[in-house]
Design a protein around this motif. Structure first.
Motif, short mmCIF file in Angstrom:
data_model
loop_
_atom_site.label_atom_id
_atom_site.label_comp_id
_atom_site.label_asym_id
_atom_site.label_seq_id
_atom_site.Cartn_x
_atom_site.Cartn_y
_atom_site.Cartn_z
N ALA A 99 0.87 -1.18 0.00
CA ALA A 99 0.00 0.00 0.00
C ALA A 99 0.91 1.22 0.00
O ALA A 99 1.54 1.53 1.02
CB ALA A 99 -0.92 0.00 1.21
N PRO A 100 1.02 1.93 -1.12
CA PRO A 100 1.96 3.05 -1.21
C PRO A 100 1.76 4.10 -0.13
O PRO A 100 0.64 4.38 0.29
CB PRO A 100 1.66 3.63 -2.60
CG PRO A 100 1.08 2.50 -3.37
CD PRO A 100 0.30 1.70 -2.38
N GLN A 175 -5.68 7.43 -0.95
CA GLN A 175 -6.36 8.44 -0.15
C GLN A 175 -5.41 9.60 0.15
O GLN A 175 -4.22 9.41 0.37
CB GLN A 175 -6.88 7.84 1.15
CG GLN A 175 -5.82 7.45 2.15
CD GLN A 175 -6.37 7.13 3.53
OE1 GLN A 175 -7.49 7.53 3.87
NE2 GLN A 175 -5.62 6.38 4.34
N VAL A 176 -5.96 10.79 0.12
CA VAL A 176 -5.17 12.00 0.34
C VAL A 176 -5.53 12.58 1.70
O VAL A 176 -6.70 12.91 1.96
CB VAL A 176 -5.42 13.03 -0.77
CG1 VAL A 176 -4.61 14.30 -0.51
CG2 VAL A 176 -5.07 12.45 -2.14
N LEU A 177 -4.53 12.72 2.57
CA LEU A 177 -4.74 13.23 3.91
C LEU A 177 -4.01 14.56 4.10
O LEU A 177 -2.89 14.74 3.62
CB LEU A 177 -4.20 12.25 4.96
CG LEU A 177 -4.83 10.85 5.03
CD1 LEU A 177 -4.16 10.05 6.13
CD2 LEU A 177 -6.32 10.93 5.25
N ALA A 178 -4.67 15.47 4.80
CA ALA A 178 -4.05 16.75 5.16
C ALA A 178 -4.29 17.00 6.63
O ALA A 178 -5.16 16.37 7.25
CB ALA A 178 -4.64 17.89 4.32
N PRO A 195 -3.50 2.72 0.80
CA PRO A 195 -2.58 3.57 0.03
C PRO A 195 -2.82 5.03 0.41
O PRO A 195 -3.96 5.51 0.36
CB PRO A 195 -2.98 3.29 -1.42
CG PRO A 195 -3.58 1.91 -1.38
CD PRO A 195 -4.29 1.83 -0.05
N THR A 196 -1.78 5.73 0.82
CA THR A 196 -1.96 7.05 1.43
C THR A 196 -0.94 8.06 0.92
O THR A 196 0.24 7.74 0.75
CB THR A 196 -1.82 6.94 2.97
OG1 THR A 196 -2.81 6.05 3.48
CG2 THR A 196 -1.97 8.30 3.64
N ALA A 197 -1.42 9.28 0.71
CA ALA A 197 -0.55 10.41 0.42
C ALA A 197 -0.81 11.49 1.47
O ALA A 197 -1.95 11.92 1.64
CB ALA A 197 -0.81 10.95 -0.98
#
Length: 249
Positions: A99-100, A175-178, A195-197
């Motif tokens: 999972a990147p 998924q994009v997290l801030a 997978p998370t950025a």
């Protein structure tokens, strides 16, 4: 900056820098100009650099001579990267993890923060750090030093548009997290096994509103003391180590 902080890869002189802009613009991290850019060729270089979204800066004569390593710089010197940049697609196509795990930097102005984030990203075996062309500080010798050698191991990508990068991540199921101190959800409640950025905004101004729209989740890092926020590299470290904790549990 002091002597020794600049990388050895410097191109100086009007004709040389203009030719580099025409042939290898992607290799340029930043172009420094003297304060007086009235010379026609310097104006051409400046306009071309801005059109290609290359970071530019002004320097006094003494500093420009220090950067170029000579007084014969003709008012311009370009910092050329020795780093091989990846595309965002390449990071996703050959991930380290099933999972990147990625870090996306909107444009940090402090190279020490960039280096520290790259160091932490490598420590947790993240898949890559993504930078936006023309935004923030260049990847120079200060970044190399702050990363404590991690830059030699961490894959770094450059993208032309942050929004398009986030669109790509969505299409690829990442998924994009801030982070935001006003968010209701704690960062520990996010599922980092997916997978998370992790997207981080610039120092002070934070993440741009148009980028925030592409975030799947905005989380907060609780603060118990008197300070209102953390340094961006510390925030990155908290998030990255939570991702590793969850993935190893």
């Amino acid at each position: 900056m002091i002597e020794g902080e600049y990388p050895e890869n410097i191109v100086y002189g009007r004709n040389a820098v203009l030719e580099l802009l025409r042939e290898k613009p992607g290799s340029i991290e930043k172009i420094y100009f003297q304060f007086n850019t009235s010379h026609p060729k310097l104006k051409e270089i400046l306009i071309t650099a801005r059109r290609q979204k290359i970071v530019t800066g002004k320097a006094r004569l003494e500093k420009l001579s220090l950067i170029a390593g000579t007084t014969k710089h003709q008012g311009v010197a370009a910092l050329v990267s020795t780093l091989t940049y990846y595309s965002a697609e390449e990071l996703l196509s050959t991930p380290r993890n099933s999972a990147p795990l990625l870090v996306v930097l909107q444009g940090l102005d402090d190279p020490h923060n960039i280096g520290a984030i790259i160091r932490t990203a490598e420590a947790v075996a993240a898949d890559g750090v993504i930078l936006v062309e023309g935004k923030g500080a260049p990847v120079n010798a200060v970044v190399h030093k702050a990363s404590a050698g991690a830059l030699s191991h961490m894959r770094v990508a450059k993208v032309k548009s942050l929004v398009r990068c986030l669109e790509l991540l969505h299409r690829e199921g990442v998924q994009v997290l801030a982070t935001d101190m006003e968010a209701e959800t704690n960062y520990t409640d996010a599922d980092f096994r997916k997978p998370t950025a992790i997207v981080l905004g610039a120092e002070g101004s934070g993440l741009a509103p148009e980028a925030m729209e592409f975030c799947d989740r905005v989380v907060r890092i609780p603060m118990a003391g008197c300070v209102e926020s953390l340094n961006v590299s510390v925030s990155a470290g908290v998030m990255l180590y939570e991702a590793m904790r969850q993935r190893l549990s």
